[in-house]
Design a protein around this motif. Structure first.
Motif, mmCIF file in Angstrom:
data_model
loop_
_atom_site.group_PDB
_atom_site.id
_atom_site.type_symbol
_atom_site.label_atom_id
_atom_site.label_comp_id
_atom_site.label_asym_id
_atom_site.label_seq_id
_atom_site.Cartn_x
_atom_site.Cartn_y
_atom_site.Cartn_z
ATOM 1 N N ASN A 158 0.835 -1.206 0.000
ATOM 2 C CA ASN A 158 0.000 0.000 0.000
ATOM 3 C C ASN A 158 0.867 1.252 0.000
ATOM 4 O O ASN A 158 1.883 1.324 0.704
ATOM 5 C CB ASN A 158 -0.914 0.018 1.223
ATOM 6 C CG ASN A 158 -1.920 -1.112 1.211
ATOM 7 O OD1 ASN A 158 -2.364 -1.542 0.147
ATOM 8 N ND2 ASN A 158 -2.294 -1.589 2.387
ATOM 9 N N ARG A 189 -10.544 9.071 -10.716
ATOM 10 C CA ARG A 189 -11.449 8.009 -10.278
ATOM 11 C C ARG A 189 -11.564 6.878 -11.302
ATOM 12 O O ARG A 189 -12.155 5.841 -11.006
ATOM 13 C CB ARG A 189 -12.827 8.603 -9.974
ATOM 14 C CG ARG A 189 -12.829 9.503 -8.737
ATOM 15 C CD ARG A 189 -14.240 9.884 -8.318
ATOM 16 N NE ARG A 189 -14.225 10.711 -7.121
ATOM 17 C CZ ARG A 189 -14.323 12.047 -7.120
ATOM 18 N NH1 ARG A 189 -14.453 12.689 -8.272
ATOM 19 N NH2 ARG A 189 -14.297 12.728 -5.994
ATOM 20 N N ILE A 243 -7.791 3.148 -7.671
ATOM 21 C CA ILE A 243 -7.221 3.763 -6.479
ATOM 22 C C ILE A 243 -8.346 4.390 -5.674
ATOM 23 O O ILE A 243 -9.448 4.614 -6.181
ATOM 24 C CB ILE A 243 -6.182 4.859 -6.840
ATOM 25 C CG1 ILE A 243 -6.838 5.924 -7.744
ATOM 26 C CG2 ILE A 243 -4.957 4.242 -7.514
ATOM 27 C CD1 ILE A 243 -5.924 7.073 -8.109
ATOM 28 N N ASN A 244 -8.055 4.696 -4.407
ATOM 29 C CA ASN A 244 -8.980 5.463 -3.573
ATOM 30 C C ASN A 244 -8.616 6.940 -3.688
ATOM 31 O O ASN A 244 -7.442 7.297 -3.573
ATOM 32 C CB ASN A 244 -8.888 5.015 -2.115
ATOM 33 C CG ASN A 244 -9.378 3.598 -1.928
ATOM 34 O OD1 ASN A 244 -10.392 3.204 -2.484
ATOM 35 N ND2 ASN A 244 -8.648 2.819 -1.147
ATOM 36 N N VAL A 245 -9.621 7.780 -3.920
ATOM 37 C CA VAL A 245 -9.400 9.208 -4.121
ATOM 38 C C VAL A 245 -10.037 9.996 -2.992
ATOM 39 O O VAL A 245 -11.235 9.871 -2.741
ATOM 40 C CB VAL A 245 -9.977 9.673 -5.473
ATOM 41 C CG1 VAL A 245 -9.751 11.177 -5.665
ATOM 42 C CG2 VAL A 245 -9.358 8.883 -6.623
ATOM 43 N N GLU A 246 -9.242 10.804 -2.318
ATOM 44 C CA GLU A 246 -9.736 11.698 -1.256
ATOM 45 C C GLU A 246 -9.413 13.132 -1.668
ATOM 46 O O GLU A 246 -8.263 13.557 -1.615
ATOM 47 C CB GLU A 246 -9.081 11.364 0.083
ATOM 48 C CG GLU A 246 -9.619 12.193 1.233
ATOM 49 C CD GLU A 246 -8.977 11.834 2.570
ATOM 50 O OE1 GLU A 246 -9.225 12.562 3.556
ATOM 51 O OE2 GLU A 246 -8.229 10.841 2.628
ATOM 52 N N LEU A 262 -4.282 9.943 -2.712
ATOM 53 C CA LEU A 262 -4.640 8.734 -3.436
ATOM 54 C C LEU A 262 -4.082 7.528 -2.707
ATOM 55 O O LEU A 262 -2.891 7.489 -2.374
ATOM 56 C CB LEU A 262 -4.061 8.781 -4.858
ATOM 57 C CG LEU A 262 -4.261 10.108 -5.614
ATOM 58 C CD1 LEU A 262 -3.497 10.087 -6.924
ATOM 59 C CD2 LEU A 262 -5.742 10.367 -5.852
ATOM 60 N N GLY A 263 -4.931 6.555 -2.448
ATOM 61 C CA GLY A 263 -4.496 5.308 -1.836
ATOM 62 C C GLY A 263 -4.384 4.240 -2.910
ATOM 63 O O GLY A 263 -5.326 4.012 -3.665
ATOM 64 N N THR A 302 -2.523 0.271 -4.139
ATOM 65 C CA THR A 302 -1.761 -0.947 -3.881
ATOM 66 C C THR A 302 -1.032 -1.304 -5.168
ATOM 67 O O THR A 302 -1.668 -1.604 -6.183
ATOM 68 C CB THR A 302 -2.692 -2.099 -3.465
ATOM 69 O OG1 THR A 302 -3.425 -1.707 -2.304
ATOM 70 C CG2 THR A 302 -1.888 -3.352 -3.157
#
Length: 229
Positions: free
Chosen positions: A5, A97, A101-104, A113-114, A116
């Motif tokens: 991660n 998006r 990935i995870n977008v905050e 951005l998260g 893996t």
């Protein structure tokens, strides 16, 4: 490299100015200041952003427009247009998006951005290319083990580059820097730390938590050292 991660921080370069230059390409390479109604003679109005050419004259975000005019009489002043910036930001975030990935979102011009992955630099390059191709905007991307590292790394990546800052490289990259290089420590707190002999990141990291708590409060004092470490 093993898959793991990562936290990335994407920061759009000179976002507001960049949006304006897309609308006014004839202004590229010129000192442009965006803020207020675009009238630098109006009181109590400040710059929202400035191009690199204006930065060379000491004009930056928050500079009063009257001061900007004195520092650079040839500067071109444009009015701020929040709806245009919101629309441009939405286009960028929509591109992000589309990736796995995870977008905050953290405002118009930045997002955490998260991801893996076994190659965060390759992912960052793909993100940069996609944002550029779809929106014509450039961005800098920082890579880290956590948000703090990623945020600082994106600053080191400017303009339009990629930088990795992790626990392994933290000391070599940060120890010699002033304490206000840390995210969360501004110039006022940095000056107070300096008054106690804490001028650099390394000195703050080595400070006594109890001493920091006495001088800066039981919550803030240890927190500054935590940021540093």
């Amino acid at each position: 490299m093993a898959t793991r991660n990562w936290i990335l921080h994407l920061d759009l370069d000179q976002f507001i100015a960049a949006v304006e230059l897309l609308r006014h390409p004839e202004l590229r390479g010129k000192p442009v200041v965006v803020g207020g109604t675009g009238d630098p003679t109006q009181p109590r109005t400040v710059a929202a952003t400035a191009t690199y050419e204006a930065l060379e004259h000491g004009i930056h975000s928050g500079t009063p427009l009257r001061t900007a005019l004195r520092r650079c009489p040839d500067a071109i002043f444009l009015p701020s247009d929040p709806p245009a910036y919101e629309a441009a930001s939405a286009r960028v975030m929509a591109v992000l998006r589309e990736f796995p990935i995870n977008v905050e979102v953290w405002g118009w011009d930045e997002a955490f951005l998260g991801a893996t992955t076994d190659d965060p630099e390759a992912l960052a390059a793909d993100l940069q290319h996609a944002v550029r191709a779809r929106t014509h905007l450039d961005c800098s991307i920082g890579i880290g083990d956590n948000k703090h590292q990623a945020k600082l790394a994106s600053g080191l990546a400017k303009p339009a580059s990629i930088h990795r800052l992790t626990t392994e490289t933290w000391a070599a990259t940060m120890n010699h820097r002033p304490t206000d290089a840390l995210w969360g420590i501004g110039t006022k707190i940095s000056a107070k730390l300096a008054a106690h002999g804490l001028h650099t990141v390394a000195q703050l990291a080595a400070a006594d938590p109890a001493d920091l708590a006495r001088h800066f409060g039981p919550t803030n004092g240890p927190w500054y050292r935590y940021l540093d470490r």
